[in-house]
Write a protein that holds these residues in place. Structure first.
Motif, short mmCIF file in Angstrom:
data_model
loop_
_atom_site.label_atom_id
_atom_site.label_comp_id
_atom_site.label_asym_id
_atom_site.label_seq_id
_atom_site.Cartn_x
_atom_site.Cartn_y
_atom_site.Cartn_z
N ALA A 49 0.84 -1.20 0.00
CA ALA A 49 0.00 0.00 0.00
C ALA A 49 0.87 1.25 0.00
O ALA A 49 0.59 2.22 -0.72
N TRP A 50 1.94 1.20 0.77
CA TRP A 50 2.85 2.36 0.79
C TRP A 50 3.48 2.57 -0.57
O TRP A 50 3.73 3.70 -0.98
N MET A 51 3.75 1.48 -1.28
CA MET A 51 4.34 1.63 -2.62
C MET A 51 3.42 2.46 -3.50
O MET A 51 3.86 3.40 -4.16
N THR A 52 2.12 2.12 -3.48
CA THR A 52 1.20 2.86 -4.35
C THR A 52 1.05 4.31 -3.92
O THR A 52 0.73 5.17 -4.73
N ILE A 53 1.30 4.57 -2.66
CA ILE A 53 1.20 5.96 -2.19
C ILE A 53 2.45 6.75 -2.62
O ILE A 53 2.36 7.89 -3.05
N LEU A 54 3.62 6.10 -2.51
CA LEU A 54 4.87 6.83 -2.69
C LEU A 54 5.40 6.84 -4.12
O LEU A 54 6.28 7.64 -4.44
N GLU A 55 4.86 5.97 -4.96
CA GLU A 55 5.39 5.85 -6.32
C GLU A 55 5.45 7.19 -7.06
O GLU A 55 4.70 8.10 -6.76
N ASN A 56 6.33 7.20 -8.08
CA ASN A 56 6.42 8.41 -8.89
C ASN A 56 5.07 8.75 -9.49
O ASN A 56 4.73 9.91 -9.68
N ASN A 57 4.28 7.70 -9.75
CA ASN A 57 2.94 7.89 -10.29
C ASN A 57 1.89 7.66 -9.21
O ASN A 57 0.73 7.41 -9.50
N GLY A 58 2.35 7.74 -7.97
CA GLY A 58 1.48 7.37 -6.85
C GLY A 58 0.53 8.47 -6.44
O GLY A 58 0.48 9.54 -7.05
N ILE A 59 -0.21 8.18 -5.38
CA ILE A 59 -1.29 9.07 -4.95
C ILE A 59 -0.77 10.46 -4.61
O ILE A 59 -1.32 11.47 -5.05
N ILE A 60 0.32 10.54 -3.87
CA ILE A 60 0.81 11.85 -3.42
C ILE A 60 1.25 12.69 -4.61
O ILE A 60 0.83 13.84 -4.76
N ARG A 105 0.46 12.39 -7.71
CA ARG A 105 -0.64 12.77 -8.61
C ARG A 105 -1.47 13.91 -8.03
O ARG A 105 -1.87 14.82 -8.73
N PHE A 106 -1.66 13.86 -6.72
CA PHE A 106 -2.44 14.90 -6.06
C PHE A 106 -1.72 16.25 -6.18
O PHE A 106 -2.32 17.26 -6.56
N ILE A 107 -0.42 16.25 -5.88
CA ILE A 107 0.33 17.50 -5.96
C ILE A 107 0.36 17.98 -7.42
O ILE A 107 0.22 19.17 -7.71
N GLY A 108 0.49 17.02 -8.34
CA GLY A 108 0.48 17.37 -9.75
C GLY A 108 -0.81 18.07 -10.15
O GLY A 108 -0.81 19.06 -10.88
N LEU A 166 -3.48 23.26 -11.56
CA LEU A 166 -4.47 24.31 -11.32
C LEU A 166 -3.82 25.68 -11.34
O LEU A 166 -4.40 26.65 -11.82
N ILE A 167 -2.61 25.76 -10.75
CA ILE A 167 -1.97 27.08 -10.73
C ILE A 167 -0.90 27.21 -11.82
O ILE A 167 -0.06 28.09 -11.79
N HIS A 168 -0.95 26.27 -12.78
CA HIS A 168 -0.07 26.31 -13.94
C HIS A 168 1.40 26.37 -13.57
O HIS A 168 2.15 27.23 -14.01
N VAL A 169 1.79 25.48 -12.68
CA VAL A 169 3.21 25.36 -12.34
C VAL A 169 3.65 23.99 -12.82
O VAL A 169 2.90 23.02 -12.72
N GLU A 170 4.87 23.92 -13.32
CA GLU A 170 5.35 22.62 -13.78
C GLU A 170 5.77 21.78 -12.59
O GLU A 170 6.43 22.27 -11.67
N PHE A 171 5.34 20.51 -12.55
CA PHE A 171 5.67 19.63 -11.43
C PHE A 171 6.07 18.27 -11.97
O PHE A 171 5.29 17.63 -12.69
N ASN A 172 7.29 17.85 -11.64
CA ASN A 172 7.77 16.58 -12.18
C ASN A 172 7.68 15.43 -11.18
O ASN A 172 8.18 14.35 -11.43
#
Lengths: 379, 289
Positions: free
Chosen positions: B114-125, B127-130, B135-141
């Motif tokens: 479960a932690w893997m899916t949260i922490l992954e590069n494509n994970g929940i965190i 994606r949420f920050i992305g 929304l504020i048009h900032v680039e986020f990698n």
């Protein structure tokens, strides 16, 4: 003793949930006196002590110390110290560090502390025990350390919550004498909680008898014993025969079908009263010379005297006499006017003072139990 | 005069299941570890296996370091929590402790996945920050969270926290309230009561908490494998590889030697720690090595 009031409790009420533990307690305590709160389990005596110590805040009422209201002063800033029921010594500290605890909190210099600890250890006769672990001490020794620890910070008042409850009888008697000595030599106020009436009678200047969250009587040990206010006090302090009587006029009372002279006045004519006669105040005489006549139903040898139960018209009296009687003997009883004490009727009338259900075993069963006391008072 | 005790005495019979159990599952396995550690593939005695410690000194050190950081973090989180729980009304304590233990009812592996899916590069965190960044048009990698030492420490703290909370909580609830009242009575404020009474008396619980977190953390291989992504190699992974790795890498003898060394290191460090706890033995709660 001069009339300098140190602690004044005014209309103190405490409830835990629906249980009213203290019902409007009014009590003042003079500087330097040895005052005992006496009563059965759950009577509110420990709660009263905790209100003074600051561990329990009253729902209503004021706690006044040296003329100032201290309801809002937290326990650690009050000039009172407590001896706890089970000593509450700090298990990770040795005897020296336990006694030094309060002084270190006050940031006293180490040489002052060393001096004070030595003084306290000699006061409680524990010289040479400084480095011992508290768990290696006997109950009596732990008790002494607890006393030394509380007295080391020089409190104005020492609160003692059944401090001798866990000790055996012999040690208890010795500690009673020692505590009284310590109190007299230091001249500080002791407030002592116990359910043991003998302890209270032998140590106190003032006894406060409590039951059911209400103060029943305040007085000197002799007052309490000789002039109990109601049937509860008469029964709780020593043994008592309590019979229904009618006050015919001043100094004349009728009970058990006989008129007696007495010394009590101030009752209405023909007022119903409770009459108290202590078992040791009744003289056994020949039947024709007795004011009352009865049949001996039980005899117990007590060492100093015999304790006999006498049936007088269906009511069982307890009498202590040095003359041996036999079960079934018909005897006469003689009661001097000063042996009769008259009390007004109260809620306790008729509940106490009849020995018809009396037996040794029963008496022991109804002794206030320490364990029960714990659970009731510490809720 | 000695009488011979019968072999099938009641005492022997009641002890027998434990003796059998301990022999089968503790003594024999340890004996096997020792045997493999001091023999080579042909079965003759050798000390060579122990020299592999040099090769893996860095890995050993990293394992200790991460386990140490996790243990400290667990302690810092668990102590206040245990303290707060122990001060709650008695009827609420039970349900809060239940909540603390609840994650332990789920499989350890599943929780770590479960932690893997949260922490992954494509994970929940990420994606949420992305989404917020969009929304504020900032680039986020995306933050790199998984496959770092931080992720491993997080996994250890998350998994082992209850083992720190429970012993500390147990010791704290055992402290007699009259001791606290006595300290207050003698003039201590709340800070002094904690420093002079509560904390010293809770040390046995802290020690067993540290033991119960540090020991599994230093030897873990699953957490580092899943959350470290093979980038971080801990001693547990090394040992695992010697037993379960690709056929060419399997070497029971080296694996056993490293396990033995890890075991010795743990026993020694626990022994040192219990030494500090010597004074409060009477209050109980510590694990005795």
């Amino acid at each position: 003793m001069e009339n300098n009031v140190l602690i004044d409790l005014k209309n103190i009420c405490v409830s835990f949930g629906d249980d009213q533990i203290l019902k409007s307690i009014n009590l003042y305590i003079r500087d330097g006196e040895f005052l005992t709160l006496l009563g059965p389990s759950g009577c509110g005596k420990t709660t009263t002590l905790r209100v003074i110590a600051g561990f329990q805040s009253p729902d209503t009422g004021d706690v006044v110390f040296e003329g100032k209201r201290i309801n809002d002063v937290p326990a650690h800033k009050r000039q009172v110290n407590t001896i706890f029921q089970r000593y509450a010594l700090f298990p990770h500290l040795n005897v020296y560090d336990n006694i030094a605890f309060g002084l270190r909190i006050k940031k006293e210099k180490e040489n002052v502390i060393a001096e004070r600890v030595t003084e306290m250890l000699s006061l409680v006769n524990l010289k040479g025990f400084e480095r011992r672990a508290v768990s290696s001490l006997s109950g009596g020794q732990q008790q002494r350390v607890a006393i030394a620890r509380a007295l080391a910070v020089r409190p104005k008042v020492l609160l003692l919550d059944e401090p001798l409850g866990a000790l055996d009888l012999k040690l208890r008697k010795d500690m009673q004498v020692e505590l009284k000595k310590i109190q007299q030599s230091l001249g500080i106020t002791f407030i002592y909680v116990t359910h043991d009436q003998e302890e209270a009678l032998s140590m106190s200047d003032t006894i406060v008898v409590m039951d059911n969250g209400v103060i029943q009587q305040i007085g000197s040990p002799t007052d309490i014993y000789n002039e109990p206010k109601n049937a509860f006090v008469a029964d709780f302090i020593g043994e008592s025969n309590i019979v229904d009587g009618v006050m015919l006029k001043d100094c004349v009372v009728e009970f058990s079908g006989h008129r007696f002279e007495c010394l009590d006045k101030g009752f209405a004519e023909n007022e119903d009263v409770d009459v108290v006669v202590r078992p040791e105040d009744v003289d056994v005489v020949a039947t024709d010379k007795g004011m009352l006549k009865g049949i001996v139903t039980s005899v117990t040898f007590k060492g100093v005297h015999y304790e006999i139960i006498v049936d007088i018209g269906g009511f069982k009296w307890m009498i202590q006499t040095t003359d041996k009687q036999d079960v079934g003997d018909k005897i006469g009883l003689f009661i001097e006017p000063d042996a009769i004490h008259i009390m007004k009727k109260s809620e306790y009338s008729g509940k106490y003072g009849d020995f018809s259900s009396f037996s040794e075993e029963f008496d022991e069963l109804s002794q206030p139990d320490l364990v029960a006391e714990d659970s009731e008072d510490e809720n | 005069m000695k009488t011979k005790k019968p072999f099938f005495s009641a005492k022997n019979l009641t002890v027998a299941p434990y003796t059998v159990w301990m022999t089968l599952f503790v003594l024999i396995p340890i004996g096997l570890v020792v045997y493999f550690a001091f023999t080579d593939s042909t079965g003759s005695f050798t000390l060579e296996n122990l020299t592999y410690i040099k090769k893996y000194a860095g890995t050993f050190w990293l394992s200790v370091e991460l386990a140490f950081v996790s243990t400290v973090l667990c302690l810092l989180l668990a102590y206040p929590m245990a303290y707060i729980i122990s001060k709650m009304p008695a009827n609420k304590q039970g349900s809060v402790i239940l909540l603390v233990m609840l994650p332990m009812w789920m499989n350890f592996l599943i929780r770590t996945y479960a932690w893997m899916t949260i922490l992954e590069n494509n994970g929940i965190i990420n994606r949420f920050i992305g989404m917020l960044a969009d929304l504020i048009h900032v680039e986020f990698n995306g933050f790199e969270m998984i496959n770092t030492n931080g992720a491993i420490v997080l996994g250890m703290v998350y998994n082992y926290l209850p083992y720190m909370i429970l012993p500390i909580y147990t010791v704290l609830t055992k402290i007699d309230n009259s001791l606290i009242e006595a300290a207050r009575d003698l003039g201590s404020d709340s800070v002094q009561i904690f420093g002079r009474i509560v904390f010293p008396l809770s040390i046995p619980g802290v020690i067993s908490g540290i033991t119960m977190v540090f020991v599994p953390a230093v030897s873990t291989f699953i957490i580092s494998y899943l959350l470290g992504g093979g980038k971080t190699y801990l001693i547990g992974n090394v040992i695992e590889n010697y037993f379960l790795g690709s056929s060419g890498a399997i070497n029971y003898n080296v694996g056993a030697a490293l396990s033995l060394l890890l075991m010795v290191m743990i026993v020694v460090s626990m022994g040192i720690m219990n030494h500090f706890d010597k004074d409060s033995e009477a209050s109980g709660g510590g694990i005795i090595v």
